[in-house]
Motif scaffolding. Structure first.
Motif, PDB file in Angstrom:
ATOM      1  N   GLU A  48       0.838  -1.197   0.000  1.00 55.73           N
ATOM      2  CA  GLU A  48       0.000   0.000   0.000  1.00 55.73           C
ATOM      3  C   GLU A  48       0.879   1.255   0.000  1.00 55.73           C
ATOM      4  OE1 GLU A  48      -3.560   2.322   0.132  1.00 55.73           O
ATOM      5  OE2 GLU A  48      -2.969   0.346  -0.612  1.00 55.73           O
ATOM      6  N   MET A  49       1.980   1.189   0.731  1.00 55.26           N
ATOM      7  CA  MET A  49       2.922   2.314   0.744  1.00 55.26           C
ATOM      8  C   MET A  49       3.514   2.538  -0.644  1.00 55.26           C
ATOM      9  SD  MET A  49       4.929   1.667   4.344  1.00 55.26           S
ATOM     10  CE  MET A  49       4.060   1.715   5.919  1.00 55.26           C
ATOM     11  N   LEU A  50       3.823   1.450  -1.333  1.00 56.90           N
ATOM     12  CA  LEU A  50       4.374   1.562  -2.684  1.00 56.90           C
ATOM     13  C   LEU A  50       3.342   2.166  -3.634  1.00 56.90           C
ATOM     14  CD1 LEU A  50       6.725   1.031  -4.600  1.00 56.90           C
ATOM     15  CD2 LEU A  50       5.824  -1.283  -4.960  1.00 56.90           C
ATOM     16  N   ARG A  51       2.083   1.768  -3.467  1.00 57.93           N
ATOM     17  CA  ARG A  51       1.023   2.324  -4.317  1.00 57.93           C
ATOM     18  C   ARG A  51       0.909   3.837  -4.114  1.00 57.93           C
ATOM     19  NH1 ARG A  51      -3.871   4.194  -4.151  1.00 57.93           N
ATOM     20  NH2 ARG A  51      -4.064   3.917  -1.889  1.00 57.93           N
ATOM     21  N   ILE A  52       0.950   4.267  -2.854  1.00 56.67           N
ATOM     22  CA  ILE A  52       0.865   5.700  -2.552  1.00 56.67           C
ATOM     23  C   ILE A  52       2.078   6.438  -3.112  1.00 56.67           C
ATOM     24  CG2 ILE A  52       0.938   7.368  -0.646  1.00 56.67           C
ATOM     25  CD1 ILE A  52      -0.769   5.358   0.959  1.00 56.67           C
ATOM     26  N   THR A  53       3.243   5.812  -2.996  1.00 57.93           N
ATOM     27  CA  THR A  53       4.466   6.396  -3.558  1.00 57.93           C
ATOM     28  C   THR A  53       4.298   6.670  -5.048  1.00 57.93           C
ATOM     29  OG1 THR A  53       5.927   5.339  -1.938  1.00 57.93           O
ATOM     30  CG2 THR A  53       6.909   5.934  -4.051  1.00 57.93           C
ATOM     31  N   ARG A  54       3.793   5.685  -5.764  1.00 55.91           N
ATOM     32  CA  ARG A  54       3.617   5.841  -7.218  1.00 55.91           C
ATOM     33  C   ARG A  54       2.570   6.914  -7.540  1.00 55.91           C
ATOM     34  NH1 ARG A  54       8.298   4.019  -7.520  1.00 55.91           N
ATOM     35  NH2 ARG A  54       8.628   1.792  -7.865  1.00 55.91           N
ATOM     36  N   GLU A  55       1.545   7.013  -6.720  1.00 55.78           N
ATOM     37  CA  GLU A  55       0.522   8.043  -6.937  1.00 55.78           C
ATOM     38  C   GLU A  55       1.137   9.442  -6.799  1.00 55.78           C
ATOM     39  OE1 GLU A  55      -2.569   7.871  -7.826  1.00 55.78           O
ATOM     40  OE2 GLU A  55      -3.174   5.786  -7.531  1.00 55.78           O
ATOM     41  N   ILE A  56       1.963   9.621  -5.791  1.00 57.65           N
ATOM     42  CA  ILE A  56       2.600  10.923  -5.572  1.00 57.65           C
ATOM     43  C   ILE A  56       3.550  11.246  -6.728  1.00 57.65           C
ATOM     44  CG2 ILE A  56       4.143  12.245  -4.060  1.00 57.65           C
ATOM     45  CD1 ILE A  56       3.024  10.577  -1.711  1.00 57.65           C
ATOM     46  N   GLU A  57       4.323  10.253  -7.139  1.00 58.46           N
ATOM     47  CA  GLU A  57       5.256  10.457  -8.258  1.00 58.46           C
ATOM     48  C   GLU A  57       4.507  10.805  -9.543  1.00 58.46           C
ATOM     49  OE1 GLU A  57       8.610   7.252  -6.639  1.00 58.46           O
ATOM     50  OE2 GLU A  57       7.070   6.653  -8.089  1.00 58.46           O
ATOM     51  N   ASP A  58       3.410  10.108  -9.796  1.00 60.19           N
ATOM     52  CA  ASP A  58       2.632  10.368 -11.013  1.00 60.19           C
ATOM     53  C   ASP A  58       2.035  11.775 -10.994  1.00 60.19           C
ATOM     54  OD1 ASP A  58       3.250   7.850 -11.886  1.00 60.19           O
ATOM     55  OD2 ASP A  58       1.303   6.960 -11.383  1.00 60.19           O
ATOM     56  N   ALA A  59       1.564  12.203  -9.824  1.00 56.72           N
ATOM     57  CA  ALA A  59       1.002  13.554  -9.710  1.00 56.72           C
ATOM     58  C   ALA A  59       2.077  14.605  -9.961  1.00 56.72           C
ATOM     59  CB  ALA A  59       0.381  13.743  -8.325  1.00 56.72           C
ATOM     60  N   ALA A  60       3.279  14.349  -9.449  1.00 53.41           N
ATOM     61  CA  ALA A  60       4.388  15.283  -9.668  1.00 53.41           C
ATOM     62  C   ALA A  60       4.767  15.330 -11.141  1.00 53.41           C
ATOM     63  CB  ALA A  60       5.591  14.862  -8.824  1.00 53.41           C
ATOM     64  N   LEU A  61       4.756  14.174 -11.790  1.00 50.27           N
ATOM     65  CA  LEU A  61       5.091  14.113 -13.211  1.00 50.27           C
ATOM     66  C   LEU A  61       4.109  14.942 -14.036  1.00 50.27           C
ATOM     67  CD1 LEU A  61       7.058  12.750 -15.232  1.00 50.27           C
ATOM     68  CD2 LEU A  61       5.362  10.919 -15.471  1.00 50.27           C
ATOM     69  N   TYR A  86      12.953   8.445 -11.756  1.00 44.45           N
ATOM     70  CA  TYR A  86      13.279   9.790 -11.277  1.00 44.45           C
ATOM     71  C   TYR A  86      14.001  10.632 -12.333  1.00 44.45           C
ATOM     72  CZ  TYR A  86      11.194   9.237  -6.783  1.00 44.45           C
ATOM     73  OH  TYR A  86      10.252   9.101  -5.789  1.00 44.45           O
ATOM     74  N   ARG A  87      14.670   9.985 -13.256  1.00 39.62           N
ATOM     75  CA  ARG A  87      15.230  10.726 -14.388  1.00 39.62           C
ATOM     76  C   ARG A  87      14.094  11.328 -15.218  1.00 39.62           C
ATOM     77  NH1 ARG A  87      17.890   7.110 -18.821  1.00 39.62           N
ATOM     78  NH2 ARG A  87      15.684   6.548 -18.885  1.00 39.62           N
ATOM     79  N   ASP A  88      13.007  10.567 -15.368  1.00 41.80           N
ATOM     80  CA  ASP A  88      11.849  11.089 -16.103  1.00 41.80           C
ATOM     81  C   ASP A  88      11.234  12.285 -15.380  1.00 41.80           C
ATOM     82  OD1 ASP A  88      12.226   9.142 -17.986  1.00 41.80           O
ATOM     83  OD2 ASP A  88      10.640   7.816 -17.266  1.00 41.80           O
ATOM     84  N   LEU A  89      11.167  12.200 -14.053  1.00 43.46           N
ATOM     85  CA  LEU A  89      10.623  13.324 -13.283  1.00 43.46           C
ATOM     86  C   LEU A  89      11.488  14.574 -13.470  1.00 43.46           C
ATOM     87  CD1 LEU A  89       9.683  11.396 -10.024  1.00 43.46           C
ATOM     88  CD2 LEU A  89       8.069  12.679 -11.434  1.00 43.46           C
ATOM     89  N   ILE A  90      12.800  14.399 -13.372  1.00 43.38           N
ATOM     90  CA  ILE A  90      13.713  15.530 -13.560  1.00 43.38           C
ATOM     91  C   ILE A  90      13.599  16.085 -14.976  1.00 43.38           C
ATOM     92  CG2 ILE A  90      16.164  16.147 -13.740  1.00 43.38           C
ATOM     93  CD1 ILE A  90      15.228  16.053 -10.885  1.00 43.38           C
ATOM     94  N   SER A  91      13.522  15.195 -15.957  1.00 39.61           N
ATOM     95  CA  SER A  91      13.407  15.624 -17.357  1.00 39.61           C
ATOM     96  C   SER A  91      12.130  16.415 -17.595  1.00 39.61           C
ATOM     97  CB  SER A  91      13.439  14.404 -18.290  1.00 39.61           C
ATOM     98  OG  SER A  91      14.668  13.720 -18.175  1.00 39.61           O
ATOM     99  N   ASN A  92      11.123  16.145 -16.768  1.00 38.36           N
ATOM    100  CA  ASN A  92       9.841  16.833 -16.920  1.00 38.36           C
ATOM    101  C   ASN A  92       9.770  18.113 -16.090  1.00 38.36           C
ATOM    102  OD1 ASN A  92       7.473  16.277 -18.535  1.00 38.36           O
ATOM    103  ND2 ASN A  92       6.302  16.247 -16.628  1.00 38.36           N
ATOM    104  N   GLY A  93      10.898  18.485 -15.467  1.00 41.89           N
ATOM    105  CA  GLY A  93      10.956  19.757 -14.753  1.00 41.89           C
ATOM    106  C   GLY A  93      10.646  19.697 -13.276  1.00 41.89           C
ATOM    107  N   VAL A  94      10.395  18.490 -12.746  1.00 48.15           N
ATOM    108  CA  VAL A  94      10.100  18.354 -11.315  1.00 48.15           C
ATOM    109  C   VAL A  94      11.389  18.563 -10.511  1.00 48.15           C
ATOM    110  CG1 VAL A  94       9.203  16.831  -9.511  1.00 48.15           C
ATOM    111  CG2 VAL A  94       8.261  16.716 -11.836  1.00 48.15           C
ATOM    112  N   THR A  95      11.284  19.289  -9.414  1.00 48.53           N
ATOM    113  CA  THR A  95      12.420  19.454  -8.500  1.00 48.53           C
ATOM    114  C   THR A  95      12.389  18.327  -7.477  1.00 48.53           C
ATOM    115  OG1 THR A  95      12.437  21.861  -8.749  1.00 48.53           O
ATOM    116  CG2 THR A  95      13.495  20.961  -6.783  1.00 48.53           C
TER     117      THR A  95
END
Length: 367
Positions: A48-61, A86-95
């Motif tokens: 469940e923690m992993l699912r929440i982690t992915r939700e937060i990452e997707d929202a940031a993306l 996380y490279r994808d997140l950085i590439s998309n401008g997320v700090t």
């Protein structure tokens, strides 16, 4: 009142690894005289923690440059495991401000905006699995690892892995956490700047430098000098220092590195010819690199296992600096059993200790 984001010593034995007690303290401190904390969910399922982690990452993306996320990886290896995401997140401008033990290599800067190396701790929030973001929606998730004996090791599905934690959208929790993590990040940055400045401004050069290595030619399992020779030679030359190679592989519970009648060789530094006569040819080959560069070179073969003995020998030989591989910041089980770990070095030790990678990165930055 500023909330202390960590499990206190008297909270550890509450039946939930201290997390339940921390939550009670958090509720009392952050709620104050206001409304109860909201948007709160207690978690003890890693999936469940992993699912929440992915939700937060997707929202940031999706939010891209409008999102800043503080992420706890526990250690640098776990960031490497998540490198593509996380490279994808950085590439998309997320700090991304990332936290964990271990020093980063250049690759890490493709996966985070800042890597904030931490001292080992099982109680501080910044050492945990966590994601905290203010935008696009306030969210705080912390997965507190309560399996302290294997903290930060292995996979989520490994036997014995246990987490207790929570997720909350309450701005009081999110703001307090971000304030704490930002302060940790700034303090960390100032320490690193000070450390670099002190090294650059050092006026009295090192005269004796101990290099922790092994009598092996294979570099795949870490712990050896190989791959860092150029940086080490240059550093010794810049300081006009003698190189003393400390063969940590010489000591075994079953075999002595020298014949019984030659125990005196374990009590003093020895030269390359003696090392070759003892059959430690890989060690001698490493030493030749320094000799061929015009550096005075000698060797130490330890009588006992462990870094405690290493410090004793370094003190005895009046060593100014010990340099060793980053491997020893998180060694494998057998080395931990033998005491060959940075965690076994007494913080009060007077001998300075540096990692090969740290030295190499400094050499690159100077160049």
């Amino acid at each position: 009142m500023k909330f202390e984001w960590g499990i206190l010593q008297n909270e550890i034995d509450d039946g939930h690894g201290g997390v339940a007690s921390l939550l009670k303290r958090m509720d009392s401190s952050l709620k104050g005289e206001g409304l109860p904390l909201e948007g709160f969910e207690f978690l003890n399922s890693a999936q469940e923690m992993l699912r929440i982690t992915r939700e937060i990452e997707d929202a940031a993306l999706m939010a891209g440059p409008d999102s800043t996320v503080f992420v706890g990886f526990q250690n640098i290896d776990k960031l490497q495991n998540e490198y593509d995401r996380y490279r994808d997140l950085i590439s998309n401008g997320v700090t991304i401000h990332a936290f964990g033990t271990g020093d980063s290599d250049s690759w890490a800067m493709d996966a985070c905006t800042s890597w904030n190396p931490l001292s080992k701790s099982t109680s501080k929030v910044e050492n945990q699995w966590m994601l905290v973001a203010k935008d696009p929606t306030p969210i705080a998730f912390i997965g507190w690892e309560v399996s302290r004996g294997i903290f930060g090791e292995g996979k989520l599905s490994d036997p014995g892995k246990l987490f207790e934690g929570f997720a909350s959208s309450d701005s009081r929790i999110v703001d307090s956490l971000i304030q704490h993590l930002e302060a940790t990040r700034i303090e960390n940055s100032q320490k690193n700047d000070s450390s670099s400045k002190n090294l650059k401004e050092k006026t009295s050069p090192y005269s004796k430098i101990m290099l922790v290595t092994e009598d092996k030619s294979n570099t795949s399992d870490g712990g050896k000098i190989l791959g860092y020779e150029d940086s080490l030679v240059n550093f010794c030359q810049e300081n006009g220092a003698e190189a003393i190679l400390y063969d940590i592989s010489a000591c075994s519970y079953f075999v002595k590195p020298v014949p019984a009648e030659s125990d005196n060789l374990l009590k003093n530094v020895i030269d390359t010819e003696t090392v070759e006569n003892l059959g430690r040819l890989n060690l001698a080959a490493q030493g030749r690199v320094f000799e061929n560069a015009g550096l005075k070179t000698s060797y130490l073969l330890p009588e006992k296992n462990g870094f405690k003995h290493l410090i004793e020998r370094a003190t005895q030989e009046k060593i100014d600096l010990i340099i060793l591989d980053d491997y020893y910041s998180s060694p494998r089980l057998m080395d931990r059993i033998a005491g060959n770990s940075l965690s076994n070095i007494d913080q009060s030790a007077t001998v300075e200790v540096m990692l090969y990678k740290e030295l190499q990165s400094q050499s690159i930055s100077v160049a």
